[in-house]
Design a protein around this motif. Structure first.
Motif, mmCIF file in Angstrom:
data_model
loop_
_atom_site.group_PDB
_atom_site.id
_atom_site.type_symbol
_atom_site.label_atom_id
_atom_site.label_comp_id
_atom_site.label_asym_id
_atom_site.label_seq_id
_atom_site.Cartn_x
_atom_site.Cartn_y
_atom_site.Cartn_z
ATOM 1 N N ARG A 8 -7.826 -0.160 -4.691
ATOM 2 C CA ARG A 8 -6.845 -1.251 -4.688
ATOM 3 C C ARG A 8 -6.649 -1.904 -3.326
ATOM 4 O O ARG A 8 -6.409 -3.114 -3.255
ATOM 5 C CB ARG A 8 -5.500 -0.704 -5.192
ATOM 6 C CG ARG A 8 -5.544 -0.299 -6.643
ATOM 7 C CD ARG A 8 -4.361 0.558 -7.038
ATOM 8 N NE ARG A 8 -4.478 0.979 -8.429
ATOM 9 C CZ ARG A 8 -3.710 1.910 -9.001
ATOM 10 N NH1 ARG A 8 -2.754 2.497 -8.301
ATOM 11 N NH2 ARG A 8 -3.888 2.232 -10.264
ATOM 12 N N TYR A 9 -6.757 -1.140 -2.233
ATOM 13 C CA TYR A 9 -6.351 -1.673 -0.929
ATOM 14 C C TYR A 9 -7.404 -1.559 0.168
ATOM 15 O O TYR A 9 -7.103 -1.844 1.322
ATOM 16 C CB TYR A 9 -5.063 -0.988 -0.474
ATOM 17 C CG TYR A 9 -3.894 -1.337 -1.352
ATOM 18 C CD1 TYR A 9 -3.227 -2.544 -1.209
ATOM 19 C CD2 TYR A 9 -3.474 -0.470 -2.360
ATOM 20 C CE1 TYR A 9 -2.166 -2.896 -2.025
ATOM 21 C CE2 TYR A 9 -2.412 -0.807 -3.192
ATOM 22 C CZ TYR A 9 -1.767 -2.013 -3.016
ATOM 23 O OH TYR A 9 -0.718 -2.356 -3.838
ATOM 24 N N ALA A 13 1.496 5.514 -7.387
ATOM 25 C CA ALA A 13 0.258 6.077 -7.941
ATOM 26 C C ALA A 13 0.325 7.598 -8.045
ATOM 27 O O ALA A 13 -0.226 8.186 -8.977
ATOM 28 C CB ALA A 13 -0.935 5.657 -7.086
ATOM 29 N N GLU A 68 -6.215 4.346 -4.216
ATOM 30 C CA GLU A 68 -5.813 3.491 -3.096
ATOM 31 C C GLU A 68 -7.010 2.797 -2.454
ATOM 32 O O GLU A 68 -6.895 1.639 -2.020
ATOM 33 C CB GLU A 68 -5.048 4.314 -2.057
ATOM 34 C CG GLU A 68 -3.766 4.938 -2.580
ATOM 35 C CD GLU A 68 -2.891 3.942 -3.327
ATOM 36 O OE1 GLU A 68 -2.659 2.841 -2.807
ATOM 37 O OE2 GLU A 68 -2.449 4.270 -4.448
ATOM 38 N N ASN A 74 2.623 1.729 -3.206
ATOM 39 C CA ASN A 74 1.702 2.118 -4.272
ATOM 40 C C ASN A 74 1.254 3.557 -4.155
ATOM 41 O O ASN A 74 0.931 4.193 -5.167
ATOM 42 C CB ASN A 74 0.482 1.190 -4.294
ATOM 43 C CG ASN A 74 -0.338 1.351 -5.552
ATOM 44 O OD1 ASN A 74 -1.405 1.967 -5.554
ATOM 45 N ND2 ASN A 74 0.176 0.822 -6.648
ATOM 46 N N VAL A 75 1.211 4.103 -2.929
ATOM 47 C CA VAL A 75 0.890 5.528 -2.763
ATOM 48 C C VAL A 75 1.897 6.375 -3.532
ATOM 49 O O VAL A 75 1.531 7.308 -4.264
ATOM 50 C CB VAL A 75 0.878 5.918 -1.266
ATOM 51 C CG1 VAL A 75 0.822 7.429 -1.113
ATOM 52 C CG2 VAL A 75 -0.306 5.281 -0.563
ATOM 53 N N PHE A 128 0.826 -1.213 0.000
ATOM 54 C CA PHE A 128 0.000 0.000 0.000
ATOM 55 C C PHE A 128 0.857 1.259 0.000
ATOM 56 O O PHE A 128 0.657 2.171 -0.812
ATOM 57 C CB PHE A 128 -0.933 -0.022 1.212
ATOM 58 C CG PHE A 128 -1.540 1.310 1.539
ATOM 59 C CD1 PHE A 128 -2.515 1.864 0.723
ATOM 60 C CD2 PHE A 128 -1.139 2.018 2.665
ATOM 61 C CE1 PHE A 128 -3.072 3.098 1.019
ATOM 62 C CE2 PHE A 128 -1.694 3.246 2.972
ATOM 63 C CZ PHE A 128 -2.662 3.795 2.146
#
Length: 276
Positions: free
Chosen positions: A228-229, A129, A225, A125-126, A122
């Motif tokens: 996705r999470y 992204a 986010e 990915n922040v 996560f």
């Protein structure tokens, strides 16, 4: 609107260059995936490339055609009430989505994940992204292209036109990605284009209400986010819950609360501000 400064050729050039930056950046991970690099590196590299190309393009515009581009985009605006409201609104709507899930019985047994790999994915990915999607996309679409359109068209006209441009750019990027990956020119499903369009309306309302690009960047990032999470329980989420029907919280949380909640709230706020 300042129609004297509007140039149709500039608008077309901005859209074409935006498409090219999207296509180059979104297809770079597929080329790097063929190397021995770790799985996270290709997208991180592409994010850096996407952001650098976008910033370079804006600096070129600033130098060659429009000295006010930074101000037009609202990149360096000082904090004010609309900006703060627009920044806080996505967080309020997320909390509301959880409460709505409990109230409708579509969410049970809520808890934070204790899986370290989920939190690592996560947090990484922040960053990815932000660089790969939220920041450069908002600078180009809700920044450069919208600023040029608003020199000629009204707020309502651009509110319905620009999300269409956003969806078409997404269509082209997806089509070229599948062409490189599979050799077939396959368009994305219609539901994805509809999602892009509704998402684009919400993003533009954040931009319009705050007169800054940052709330749309934040909303863009939060929605990515959450998708996705959080709302997708099949993808190693950081917030765990049970739902009676798989994907129902994605519908209630993302589409109903985040997208439509933003559209309704910001429309009311804009109406009240114009009325006053």
């Amino acid at each position: 609107m300042n129609t004297k400064n509007f140039k149709f050729t500039n608008l077309i050039i901005y859209i074409i260059i935006t498409c090219l930056i999207f296509i180059i950046s979104t297809n770079t991970p597929q080329l790097l995936d063929k190397t021995t690099l770790p799985n996270d590196i290709p997208q991180l590299f592409s994010g850096l490339l996407f952001t650098l190309l976008t910033i370079s393009f804006i600096l070129f515009i600033y130098k060659e055609t429009n000295k006010d581009i930074i101000t037009d985009i609202g990149l360096l605006n000082k904090a004010n009430r609309p900006l703060i409201i627009a920044l806080v609104l996505p967080i309020i709507l997320f909390i509301l989505s959880i409460l709505l899930g409990f109230a409708t019985g579509t969410l049970h047994n809520l808890s934070l994940s204790s899986d370290g790999s989920a939190w690592y994915a996560f947090l990484l990915n922040v960053l990815v992204a932000f660089l790969y999607e939220a920041f450069p996309e908002e600078l180009l679409v809700r920044g450069v292209i919208l600023s040029e359109l608003r020199k000629k068209l009204s707020f309502l006209s651009t509110l319905f036109l620009l999300p269409l441009v956003f969806a078409l750019i997404g269509l082209l990027s997806h089509a070229f990605s599948t062409l490189i990956a599979t050799g077939n020119l396959t368009p994305p499903p219609l539901i994805i284009l509809i999602q892009f369009y509704i998402f684009g309306i919400a993003l533009q309302l954040y931009r319009e209400y705050s007169n800054s690009i940052w709330p749309s960047v934040l909303f863009h990032l939060i929605c990515l986010e959450l998708t996705r999470y959080v709302f997708n329980q099949q993808n190693n989420p950081i917030i765990l819950f049970n739902e009676p029907v798989t994907g129902i919280m994605l519908l209630i949380g993302l589409f109903l609360t985040m997208y439509l909640g933003s559209i309704v709230t910001l429309s009311v706020l804009l109406f009240l501000r114009r009325k006053n």
